[in-house]
Design an enzyme around this catalytic site. Structure first.
Site, PDB file in Angstrom:
ATOM      1  N   ARG A   1      24.950  11.580   6.730  1.00  0.00           N
ATOM      2  CA  ARG A   1      25.593  11.723   5.415  1.00  0.00           C
ATOM      3  C   ARG A   1      24.515  11.517   4.361  1.00  0.00           C
ATOM      4  NH1 ARG A   1      31.224   9.510   4.029  1.00  0.00           N
ATOM      5  NH2 ARG A   1      31.056  11.374   2.725  1.00  0.00           N
TER       6      ARG A   1
ATOM      7  N   GLN B   1      41.709   8.571   0.837  1.00  0.00           N
ATOM      8  CA  GLN B   1      41.279   7.233   1.237  1.00  0.00           C
ATOM      9  C   GLN B   1      41.987   6.139   0.448  1.00  0.00           C
ATOM     10  OE1 GLN B   1      39.146   9.807   0.745  1.00  0.00           O
ATOM     11  NE2 GLN B   1      37.236   9.568   1.897  1.00  0.00           N
TER      12      GLN B   1
ATOM     13  N   ASP C   1      27.957   4.995  -3.621  1.00  0.00           N
ATOM     14  CA  ASP C   1      27.242   5.422  -2.422  1.00  0.00           C
ATOM     15  C   ASP C   1      25.740   5.522  -2.665  1.00  0.00           C
ATOM     16  OD1 ASP C   1      29.206   6.554  -0.061  1.00  0.00           O
ATOM     17  OD2 ASP C   1      30.151   6.512  -2.025  1.00  0.00           O
TER      18      ASP C   1
ATOM     19  N   ASN D   1      29.494   8.307  -6.574  1.00  0.00           N
ATOM     20  CA  ASN D   1      30.635   7.720  -5.873  1.00  0.00           C
ATOM     21  C   ASN D   1      31.619   8.838  -5.533  1.00  0.00           C
ATOM     22  OD1 ASN D   1      31.941   5.244  -4.894  1.00  0.00           O
ATOM     23  ND2 ASN D   1      33.514   5.714  -6.402  1.00  0.00           N
TER      24      ASN D   1
END
Length: 379
Positions: free
Chosen positions: A98, A212, A253, A263
């Site tokens: 990722r 999420q 992130d 993010n």
């Protein structure tokens, strides 16, 4: 290889399955993950016996969240070493699983460095594997401790900005124990406010397209007995307009050297809304999320996810038929724009809260000073 087995309470109540754990059954060491794609319907563990299985788990979001990805990456290197695979090859695959989440590569490099150092000292493969595992376990413990410090710093900042308690906090995506060795990042701050009787309401963005917020943040809020309300992402503006939001708390992130924050997509519109309505917009993340090698927001590589995540919807309990394995929502052949993240510029961020304290206003100089202080503490 990976396989799955369910572990749910017989009475239907949630069990306390950790998000990640190292296990050593007779057949050899494994990394065991709580499969987040199956929540909240089922608590199912995914057992990874090699780094390639972990790479697939990362890409499919069975394991996710920046801090936890760093921990997973470190354990993945240790798993490759313990199982006798090529550690450097595994490290490359893991770090690239990722691209936006910088913690992943940080964790991989940390365990890889420990492995290389042990080999250089002539300790042999077994000792080097042990060194990689020890590095992963240290990172896991440090993240748990850092989570508690972030919660304390974040709650102190909330009380400074919003004296009197009764906080109504809006959050986006998932930032709780499912993304951390401890109780999370932004969610941990809200949880600390709840435990102190200072949380009036947690507004939970649904977080399209993978939900999420609906699946994971609501799940964690319910488990902790928090007062929470779920909303669609495009309803957030009406909440701000009605004066129902006191602060926005999100994770990150990757944070560039200038303070730009990557993010989960949908974070940037919240920052714009917060600025217009004079509401604090607070980012909570460990120092490892700050990437001094990424100079600004334009330099952050934003992961592009498959279009079927937008054109289809999935559910563990439903038989599926779409090209991506989900229930089709759009006509066959529909093109979809599906960035995993967006980038919020530092001028829209009220503060960045880390385990080493808060930075406000957010500037490159303040972030550099914070990172230097963190390195000195680590050394």
């Amino acid at each position: 290889m990976a396989d799955q087995y369910a572990q749910s309470g017989e009475d239907g109540r949630p069990t306390d399955i950790p998000a990640i754990r190292w296990d050593e059954p007779p057949e050899g060491p494994v990394l065991v993950l709580l499969d987040q794609t199956r929540l909240p319907a089922e608590e199912v563990e995914l057992v990874c016996t090699d780094a390639s299985a972990l790479v697939e788990a990362i890409r499919s979001l069975a394991v996710r969240g920046a801090p936890l990805l760093g921990i997973a990456g470190a354990y993945g290197v240790a798993l490759a070493a313990a199982r006798g695979f090529d550690v450097d090859e595994a490290a490359i695959a893991l770090a690239g699983a990722r691209p936006t989440a910088v913690n992943l590569s940080v964790g991989v490099r940390r365990a890889q460095a420990a492995h290389r150092a042990a080999l250089a000292e002539g300790g042999g493969a077994e000792r080097a594997a042990g060194a990689a595992l020890a590095a992963a376990r240290r990172l896991h413990q440090e993240d748990a401790e850092g989570s508690a410090r972030m919660a304390a710093h974040g709650l102190a900042l909330l009380d400074e900005l919003l004296p009197g308690g009764g906080h109504r906090i809006l959050t986006h995506c998932n930032t709780g124990a499912l993304v951390s060795g401890g109780e999370g990042t932004a969610f941990a701050v809200a949880l600390a406010a709840h435990r102190d009787g200072r949380l009036r309401r947690l507004w939970v963005d649904e977080t399209r397209p993978l939900l999420q917020g609906a699946r994971l943040t609501a799940y964690e809020a319910a488990r902790n007995g928090m007062a929470y309300t779920l909303l669609t992402d495009n309803a957030a503006g009406s909440l701000f307009a009605a004066g129902e939001v006191d602060a926005v708390l999100i994770g990150a992130d990757r944070i560039a050297a200038d303070g730009s924050v990557a993010n989960k997509v949908g974070s940037y519109p919240l920052a714009v809304l917060a600025r217009y309505h004079h509401v604090p917009f607070i980012v909570v993340a460990p120092v490892t999320t700050v990437d001094p090698d990424t100079p600004d927001g334009a330099s952050i590589e934003v992961e592009q996810r498959p279009g079927f995540e937008v054109t289809e919807i999935t559910s563990p309990q439903v038989t599926v038929s779409g090209p991506g394995g989900g229930i089709p929502l759009a006509p066959l052949g529909t093109q979809a724009y599906n960035p995993a993240f967006d980038v919020t510029p530092p001028e829209l961020v009220t503060a960045i809260v880390t385990e080493e304290g808060a930075v406000s206003p957010v500037t490159a100089e303040a972030l550099a000073e914070l990172c230097d202080r963190s390195r000195q503490v680590t050394i």
